[in-house]
Each structure stands twice: as structure tokens, then as C-alpha cells.
Design an enzyme around this catalytic site. Structure first.
Site, PDB file in Angstrom:
ATOM      1  N   GLY A   1       0.819  -1.205   0.000  1.00 31.00           N
ATOM      2  CA  GLY A   1       0.000   0.000   0.000  1.00 31.00           C
ATOM      3  C   GLY A   1       0.851   1.252   0.000  1.00 31.00           C
TER       4      GLY A   1
ATOM      5  N   TYR B   1       1.969   0.991   4.039  1.00 25.06           N
ATOM      6  CA  TYR B   1       2.213  -0.279   4.720  1.00 25.06           C
ATOM      7  C   TYR B   1       2.250  -1.403   3.699  1.00 25.06           C
ATOM      8  CZ  TYR B   1       1.872  -3.644   8.613  1.00 25.06           C
ATOM      9  OH  TYR B   1       2.121  -4.639   9.529  1.00 25.06           O
TER      10      TYR B   1
ATOM     11  N   TYR C   1     -14.332   0.194 -15.370  1.00 22.89           N
ATOM     12  CA  TYR C   1     -13.660   1.458 -15.679  1.00 22.89           C
ATOM     13  C   TYR C   1     -13.394   1.595 -17.177  1.00 22.89           C
ATOM     14  CZ  TYR C   1     -12.463   2.786 -10.824  1.00 22.89           C
ATOM     15  OH  TYR C   1     -12.496   3.173  -9.513  1.00 22.89           O
TER      16      TYR C   1
ATOM     17  N   ASP D   1      -5.359  -3.606  -5.831  1.00 23.82           N
ATOM     18  CA  ASP D   1      -5.796  -4.302  -4.617  1.00 23.82           C
ATOM     19  C   ASP D   1      -7.303  -4.539  -4.631  1.00 23.82           C
ATOM     20  OD1 ASP D   1      -6.192  -1.543  -4.416  1.00 23.82           O
ATOM     21  OD2 ASP D   1      -5.674  -1.443  -2.291  1.00 23.82           O
TER      22      ASP D   1
ATOM     23  N   ASP E   1     -13.181  -3.611   1.764  1.00 24.28           N
ATOM     24  CA  ASP E   1     -11.776  -3.625   2.185  1.00 24.28           C
ATOM     25  C   ASP E   1     -11.563  -2.423   3.100  1.00 24.28           C
ATOM     26  OD1 ASP E   1      -9.024  -3.674   2.490  1.00 24.28           O
ATOM     27  OD2 ASP E   1      -8.630  -4.141   0.391  1.00 24.28           O
TER      28      ASP E   1
END
Length: 250
Positions: free
Chosen positions: A10, A13, A93, A102, A122
Site C-alpha cells: 500500500g 504499509y 472502468y 488491490d 476492504d
């Protein structure tokens, strides 16, 4: 029997796990800048056959990380990217690559667990909510600041909202500033999921939670759901294995 290092990287993290012969033999995570945590990953296993990454981090961090992994194990890392269509899952999209990988992989992992209509929540730095139709079509989603971002915004932009108390997230009205903030954030997060599900209509989707705050949010919502913290890894493994088997580039 192969060994793979799988990473979910991420903006702040990184989580990782090592799979050998179908079993998870090591896992962990580290904040960017935590050199000790990163070294623990690099020395978690002596050798790997594959390195698979899901990353929403910037190009510079990806380049640095790929270099470290290549140097450590002499294996070329493979980065998953978001396609228009894969394994029956269709991106909504107009520019598919602009969807966070993710989110895409979590939907892929959830869809592999359930053939019907699904909703993937999430709960991490951001709260993302994505709906997938039974035929695999992504119906759309929501991106909302997560609990830490909401709290930080309050602390940065208000002079009198300050507290040192460590208060848990809960739904009743708060009777202190700390409780009012934390409970307000909980109401906002639960409310977002509730409205998203109401907006989704029927048939009601099967609900999956992942992310660091997924279990807490699922408990606060109090609705029948599946807690599947490794959904991103599961989708990553499915996609990488398919690419490796076919030799195709996605």
C-alpha cells in the site's frame, strides 16, 4: 513444490506472506521506512521460486522494492496490473488500469469463493466497497477515507478536538471527546456500508470483509458476512498462477 513470496504493497504499509507447497509458512507486514520490518521479510526464507506483488505505491517505491527483492533472491518480481477482463471478472472502468489493483484482486479472490453476486469491503487506510454481479461484471464501487484518515482530518483541521484516551470504535453516542470522535467514525464507516448495500438492491450480495479493520467493521455492522483477510493475496495468486501457466502478459 514451489515457494512464492506474495506482497500487498500500500501507500504506507506492506503485507507479505510466503507459500510453500500450498501452505503459508511465514507472514508479516511493515510500514514504509521500517527497515527492521523489511529485513525480517527479506530473511524470512532462504529461497523463493516466484515473487508476486500487488502494489498501489508509487513508481519510485516499486522500483526500489523490486531491486531489493531481486538482489535478495535472484528472482524477477512480477507486478499484477489491473486488466479489463480476467477469469470472468469484467472491469467497469473506461480506463481499467486506473482501478487500484488491490480492489481488483480482492474481487477476484472473493469471486473464486462465491459464484453469485458479491460485495467486497476492504477496510484499510481507505474503505473501499465494490459490487460484482453474478455474471462477473463490476457494478461499481465507493472509496471512502478509513478510520485513521477520518481521525487525522479532525485533528488537523480543528483546534479543540484533542484527546489522549484510547477508546474503541463503537456505535452508541460518545460521552467524551475521544468517544464522540471514535464512535462517530464507527457510525460513518458502518453507515457507508449500510447505504451502499441499500443502494445495491436485490438480490442481496454475499458480503466479504478484508483489510486491517475488516473484522472490527464486520462486527459493528452485525450482518451475516465472511471475514476473508487474505482476499488480495488469493486474487494475486490466482492471477499470477494463470499468467505463469499461459506465458501471457496481462
Amino acid at each position: 513444490m514451489t515457494t512464492s513470496l506474495q506482497m500487498d504493497v500500500g501507500n504506507t504499509y506492506a503485507k507479505w506472506r510466503v507459500r510453500h507447497a500450498g501452505e503459508i509458512i511465514a507472514r508479516g507486514g511493515y510500514a514504509h521506512g521500517d527497515n527492521a520490518g523489511r529485513e525480517a521479510m527479506l530473511h524470512s526464507v532462504t529461497g523463493v521460486d516466484h515473487i508476486w506483488l500487488a502494489s498501489v505505491a508509487g513508481a519510485e517505491l516499486e522500483h526500489e522494492l523490486a531491486g531489493l527483492l531481486r538482489q535478495q533472491w535472484r528472482v524477477e518480481p512480477w507486478f499484477a496490473r489491473t486488466p479489463a477482463v480476467f477469469a470472468g471478472l469484467t472491469n467497469s472502468y473506461a480506463e481499467p488500469e486506473r482501478m487500484g489493483v488491490d480492489r481488483w484482486l480482492a474481487m477476484l479472490g472473493a469471486r473464486a469463493r462465491c459464484g453469485g453476486r458479491i460485495c467486497v469491503v476492504d477496510a484499510g487506510s481507505a474503505l473501499t466497497i465494490d459490487l460484482v454481479a453474478a455474471d462477473g461484471r463490476h457494478e461499481g464501487g465507493y472509496i471512502i477515507p478509513g478510520p485513521a484518515l477520518m481521525e487525522r482530518a479532525l485533528l488537523l483541521d480543528t483546534d479543540r478536538v484533542r484527546f489522549d484516551d484510547d477508546v474503541a470504535y463503537a456505535l452508541p453516542p460518545g460521552t467524551s471527546t475521544a468517544a464522540a470522535v471514535r464512535h462517530g467514525i464507527a457510525v460513518a464507516q458502518v453507515g457507508a456500508v449500510t447505504v451502499a448495500l441499500r443502494q445495491a438492491g436485490n438480490p442481496a450480495p454475499r458480503l466479504f470483509f478484508c483489510g486491517g479493520a475488516g473484522k472490527t467493521l464486520m462486527a459493528l455492522l452485525g450482518q451475516d458476512a465472511d471475514h476473508a483477510p487474505d482476499l488480495v493475496f488469493e486474487g494475486l495468486e490466482l492471477m499470477a498462477a494463470s499468467v505463469a501457466a499461459s506465458g501471457a502478459q496481462i
